[in-house]
Design an enzyme around this catalytic site. Structure first.
Site, mmCIF file in Angstrom:
data_model
loop_
_atom_site.group_PDB
_atom_site.id
_atom_site.type_symbol
_atom_site.label_atom_id
_atom_site.label_comp_id
_atom_site.label_asym_id
_atom_site.label_seq_id
_atom_site.Cartn_x
_atom_site.Cartn_y
_atom_site.Cartn_z
ATOM 1 N N ILE A 8 0.817 -1.222 0.000
ATOM 2 C CA ILE A 8 0.000 0.000 0.000
ATOM 3 C C ILE A 8 0.847 1.267 0.000
ATOM 4 O O ILE A 8 0.319 2.373 -0.031
ATOM 5 C CB ILE A 8 -0.962 0.022 1.211
ATOM 6 C CG1 ILE A 8 -0.198 -0.144 2.528
ATOM 7 C CG2 ILE A 8 -2.016 -1.063 1.071
ATOM 8 C CD1 ILE A 8 -1.076 -0.054 3.760
ATOM 9 N N GLY A 9 2.167 1.123 0.022
ATOM 10 C CA GLY A 9 3.020 2.304 0.007
ATOM 11 C C GLY A 9 4.481 1.930 0.004
ATOM 12 O O GLY A 9 4.853 0.768 0.221
ATOM 13 N N GLY A 11 8.631 3.983 0.563
ATOM 14 C CA GLY A 11 9.379 5.199 0.842
ATOM 15 C C GLY A 11 10.850 4.913 0.962
ATOM 16 O O GLY A 11 11.311 3.806 0.640
ATOM 17 N N MET A 13 12.617 4.465 3.554
ATOM 18 C CA MET A 13 12.968 3.514 4.597
ATOM 19 C C MET A 13 12.514 2.099 4.294
ATOM 20 O O MET A 13 13.151 1.142 4.733
ATOM 21 C CB MET A 13 12.372 3.954 5.939
ATOM 22 C CG MET A 13 13.150 5.039 6.645
ATOM 23 S SD MET A 13 12.457 5.363 8.277
ATOM 24 C CE MET A 13 12.700 3.759 9.054
ATOM 25 N N VAL A 16 5.534 -0.549 2.651
ATOM 26 C CA VAL A 16 4.404 -0.708 3.560
ATOM 27 C C VAL A 16 3.359 -1.610 2.905
ATOM 28 O O VAL A 16 2.984 -1.394 1.752
ATOM 29 C CB VAL A 16 3.767 0.652 3.915
ATOM 30 C CG1 VAL A 16 2.624 0.457 4.906
ATOM 31 C CG2 VAL A 16 4.819 1.601 4.476
ATOM 32 N N ASP A 126 9.452 14.582 9.693
ATOM 33 C CA ASP A 126 9.140 14.355 8.277
ATOM 34 C C ASP A 126 7.659 14.588 8.001
ATOM 35 O O ASP A 126 6.974 13.731 7.450
ATOM 36 C CB ASP A 126 9.552 12.944 7.861
ATOM 37 C CG ASP A 126 9.676 12.792 6.341
ATOM 38 O OD1 ASP A 126 9.805 13.828 5.647
ATOM 39 O OD2 ASP A 126 9.655 11.647 5.848
#
Length: 210
Positions: A8-9, A11, A13, A16, A126
């Protein structure tokens, strides 16, 4: 304990994914930390410390941290509350700007969550539309405290060679990798608000040096 569903995501790091927590039969969100970060002992030490600190934050406008650990591939992960609904960034994909009343409703809830975090010595670092979610019942949730820092920690524990955060939204002090406090988050909230209302960024640079 967790069964991964769809991604679902993603980034800087990690990735997700939605997942099922088998023990409680509920949907959660799991961020799997990228392998090169999981292999860095200094990062993992900070990650574990900050995950424990952030787990103490209990507020309706902050996503709950449920668990963290390490999988069979020695990659670390953090388990969070699953929020059904889009991020503010996703809302901006369908509209260049948001109405003033919508932005004010978002910012009021965002500031309530940040006040709770700041009162507990946690700086997010952030704040950006991708880290602000709007649940289906209209509740704003600030997520991804994965790179937050405990405000009372020495700078040497939280300062890297380059600033952590997203250049378009970070404060000048954070961009210069200087000591920051809760005011840095408030600066980022102001930038987010400007972006949501105008469809533009207050500063044109793509990096901390521009």
């Amino acid at each position: 304990q967790y069964k991964l569903l769809q991604q679902i995501g993603a980034g800087s790091m990690g990735i997700v994914s939605a997942a099922i927590q088998r023990s409680l039969d509920r949907t959660v969100a799991i961020k799997q930390i990228h392998g090169h970060l999981s292999a860095d002992p200094a990062f993992i030490e900070r990650f574990e410390r900050e995950a424990k600190s952030s787990a103490h934050l209990k507020h309706i406008n902050i996503t709950d941290i449920i668990d963290f650990g390490r999988d069979e591939q020695d990659c670390y992960y953090i388990v969070m509350e699953h929020v059904p609904g889009p991020t503010i960034k996703q809302l901006l994909h369908s509209a260049q700007t948001l109405p003033l009343e919508v932005v004010l409703a978002i910012v009021v809830q965002l500031l309530a969550g940040l006040e709770h975090a700041h009162n507990n010595g946690i700086i997010h670092r952030d704040i950006k539309p991708a880290n602000i979610m709007l649940s289906t019942d209209g509740v704003v949730k600030l997520c991804d405290f994965g790179i937050s820092m405990a405000a009372h920690l020495p700078a040497s524990d939280t300062t890297a060679d380059s600033p952590i955060g997203t250049p378009r939204y970070m404060s000048p002090e954070q961009a210069a990798n200087k000591h920051i406090d809760h005011r840095s988050d408030l600066f980022s909230v102001g930038v987010v608000m400007f972006h949501l209302l105008s469809g533009q960024y207050p500063f044109a640079g793509e990096s901390v040096t521009q």
